[in-house]
Design a protein around this motif. Sequence first.
Motif, PDB file in Angstrom:
ATOM      1  N   PHE A 146      36.322  35.695  42.348  1.00 54.14           N
ATOM      2  CA  PHE A 146      37.349  36.604  41.770  1.00 54.14           C
ATOM      3  C   PHE A 146      38.363  35.849  41.011  1.00 54.14           C
ATOM      4  N   ARG A 147      38.112  36.172  39.709  1.00 55.36           N
ATOM      5  CA  ARG A 147      38.835  35.819  38.593  1.00 55.36           C
ATOM      6  C   ARG A 147      40.329  36.444  38.159  1.00 55.36           C
ATOM      7  N   LYS A 148      41.181  36.372  39.035  1.00 59.45           N
ATOM      8  CA  LYS A 148      42.628  36.979  38.847  1.00 59.45           C
ATOM      9  C   LYS A 148      43.403  35.860  39.371  1.00 59.45           C
ATOM     10  N   LEU A 149      44.438  35.681  38.467  1.00 57.54           N
ATOM     11  CA  LEU A 149      45.640  34.591  39.056  1.00 57.54           C
ATOM     12  C   LEU A 149      46.819  35.725  39.038  1.00 57.54           C
ATOM     13  N   ARG A 150      47.509  35.355  40.241  1.00 57.62           N
ATOM     14  CA  ARG A 150      48.837  36.071  40.299  1.00 57.62           C
ATOM     15  C   ARG A 150      49.993  34.912  40.773  1.00 57.62           C
ATOM     16  N   ILE A 151      51.068  35.140  39.865  1.00 58.88           N
ATOM     17  CA  ILE A 151      52.195  34.190  40.258  1.00 58.88           C
ATOM     18  C   ILE A 151      53.465  34.918  40.172  1.00 58.88           C
ATOM     19  N   TRP A 152      54.358  34.684  40.937  1.00 56.94           N
ATOM     20  CA  TRP A 152      55.594  35.348  41.400  1.00 56.94           C
ATOM     21  C   TRP A 152      56.769  34.292  41.046  1.00 56.94           C
ATOM     22  N   ILE A 170      43.058  25.797  42.424  1.00 54.68           N
ATOM     23  CA  ILE A 170      42.929  27.016  42.583  1.00 54.68           C
ATOM     24  C   ILE A 170      41.873  27.742  41.976  1.00 54.68           C
ATOM     25  N   VAL A 171      41.691  27.489  40.563  1.00 60.68           N
ATOM     26  CA  VAL A 171      40.754  28.051  39.813  1.00 60.68           C
ATOM     27  C   VAL A 171      39.249  27.890  40.336  1.00 60.68           C
ATOM     28  N   GLU A 172      39.138  26.861  40.836  1.00 59.69           N
ATOM     29  CA  GLU A 172      37.785  26.473  41.476  1.00 59.69           C
ATOM     30  C   GLU A 172      37.521  27.148  42.790  1.00 59.69           C
ATOM     31  N   THR A 173      38.556  27.140  43.798  1.00 64.92           N
ATOM     32  CA  THR A 173      38.546  28.241  44.840  1.00 64.92           C
ATOM     33  C   THR A 173      38.178  29.516  44.412  1.00 64.92           C
ATOM     34  N   LYS A 174      38.831  30.042  43.583  1.00 65.15           N
ATOM     35  CA  LYS A 174      38.721  31.372  43.337  1.00 65.15           C
ATOM     36  C   LYS A 174      37.244  31.689  42.560  1.00 65.15           C
ATOM     37  N   ASN A 175      36.922  30.793  41.742  1.00 67.81           N
ATOM     38  CA  ASN A 175      35.539  30.936  41.133  1.00 67.81           C
ATOM     39  C   ASN A 175      34.314  31.029  42.158  1.00 67.81           C
ATOM     40  N   THR A 229      39.540  27.835  27.888  1.00 62.38           N
ATOM     41  CA  THR A 229      38.917  27.068  28.747  1.00 62.38           C
ATOM     42  C   THR A 229      38.922  27.407  29.983  1.00 62.38           C
ATOM     43  N   LEU A 230      39.698  26.801  30.914  1.00 64.65           N
ATOM     44  CA  LEU A 230      40.008  26.841  32.259  1.00 64.65           C
ATOM     45  C   LEU A 230      39.946  28.348  32.742  1.00 64.65           C
ATOM     46  N   LEU A 231      40.712  29.398  32.048  1.00 66.51           N
ATOM     47  CA  LEU A 231      41.040  30.594  32.358  1.00 66.51           C
ATOM     48  C   LEU A 231      40.232  31.840  31.560  1.00 66.51           C
ATOM     49  N   LYS A 232      39.245  31.287  30.956  1.00 66.61           N
ATOM     50  CA  LYS A 232      38.271  32.159  30.211  1.00 66.61           C
ATOM     51  C   LYS A 232      37.783  33.334  31.088  1.00 66.61           C
ATOM     52  N   ASP A 233      37.837  34.725  30.562  1.00 58.45           N
ATOM     53  CA  ASP A 233      37.783  36.019  31.261  1.00 58.45           C
ATOM     54  C   ASP A 233      38.724  35.882  32.517  1.00 58.45           C
ATOM     55  N   TRP A 234      39.617  35.403  32.598  1.00 61.19           N
ATOM     56  CA  TRP A 234      40.462  35.655  33.969  1.00 61.19           C
ATOM     57  C   TRP A 234      41.532  36.539  33.644  1.00 61.19           C
ATOM     58  N   ILE A 235      41.890  37.475  34.530  1.00 62.55           N
ATOM     59  CA  ILE A 235      42.917  38.169  34.471  1.00 62.55           C
ATOM     60  C   ILE A 235      44.191  37.506  34.934  1.00 62.55           C
ATOM     61  N   LYS A 250      54.620  37.696  26.288  1.00 63.53           N
ATOM     62  CA  LYS A 250      55.250  39.149  27.039  1.00 63.53           C
ATOM     63  C   LYS A 250      54.379  39.808  27.647  1.00 63.53           C
ATOM     64  N   LYS A 251      53.094  39.739  27.322  1.00 62.08           N
ATOM     65  CA  LYS A 251      52.263  40.736  27.763  1.00 62.08           C
ATOM     66  C   LYS A 251      51.479  40.523  29.238  1.00 62.08           C
ATOM     67  N   PHE A 252      51.611  39.325  29.725  1.00 58.73           N
ATOM     68  CA  PHE A 252      51.132  38.858  30.997  1.00 58.73           C
ATOM     69  C   PHE A 252      52.378  39.193  32.163  1.00 58.73           C
ATOM     70  N   VAL A 253      53.392  39.484  31.674  1.00 58.89           N
ATOM     71  CA  VAL A 253      54.582  39.326  32.675  1.00 58.89           C
ATOM     72  C   VAL A 253      55.178  40.719  32.556  1.00 58.89           C
ATOM     73  N   THR A 254      55.525  41.020  33.985  1.00 60.17           N
ATOM     74  CA  THR A 254      56.497  42.319  34.354  1.00 60.17           C
ATOM     75  C   THR A 254      57.599  41.918  35.033  1.00 60.17           C
ATOM     76  N   PHE A 255      58.533  42.578  34.962  1.00 60.03           N
ATOM     77  CA  PHE A 255      59.906  42.455  35.519  1.00 60.03           C
ATOM     78  C   PHE A 255      60.422  43.347  36.379  1.00 60.03           C
TER      79      PHE A 255
END
Length: 275
Positions: free
Chosen positions: A104-110, A95-100, A133-139, A191-196
């Motif tokens: 668009f360097r943003k990863l969203r997980i639910w 997915i990182v390769e596809t989005k690169n 490494t893989l997610l350097k400079d990604w949101i 905790k900073k990457f996660v919202t509930f």
Amino acid sequence: MSISDSDFIQLRDFIYNICGMYFHTTKKYFLESRLSRRMEITGTKTHLEYYQFLKSPRGSEELKYLMDEITTNETYFFRNVPQLTALETKLLPEIVETKNKMGFRKLRIWSAGSSSGEEAYTMSMMLLEKRTTLLKDWIIEIVGTDINETVISQAKEGIYNAYSVRNIPDLYKRKYIKEENGKFLLSPEVKKFVTFNKLNLYDDSKMIFMKSFDFIFCANVLIYFDTASKSKVVQHFYNNLQPYGYFFVGQSESLHGVNDKFKTVHFPGGFTYKK
């Protein structure tokens, strides 16, 4: 007080229409025991009286407590290792390769049905390890949702017992967990990457806003739904997943007979779904 068949059906159908959870007659005793606790607290003497209380103006507040009673929240960190291994070694890099390529360097997980947050925070730890490494400079955005407000509050605190953390690899424990008086506290960076947020998966008006996810996890939640409810909820997951994204369910769950739009992708020890 034992519940009559007619009262059971009336309350079961009321719950079903609200959230899609379906209680088969074999679960009559379970529902009865949960209702008895709420009836005692609300001072309602009969199941019919409790049903009428739920339908009254004060019922919306009581409904929150009833949802807390009837949902089961047994989870822990690093629960499904084959899924996590496949995510880390194959699916995430893909997915990182596809989005690169899209720039668009943003990863969203639910994490749907996130309970007390262990699954969402597991993802956060794993992705933190990729930040240089893989997610350097990604949101990175991880969203946990549940219908149970009590567990949402626990998830936001990020404080766990020994049972919850028992599967966390030593590397992660040393870096991201602090033990205090028998409790295990998550570091702020996890905790900073996660919202509930509270979310009823059966609520169409809310589900349509859960957009553009690269990975969706919904483990051991669909077991509460009948086929019609599952189909409705899974269609929302399908719509809210990116075209190249992946949808995970629990190890013992399947979309067979529920949704034929997903295709199964196998990996060692398990499987996932893709559009």
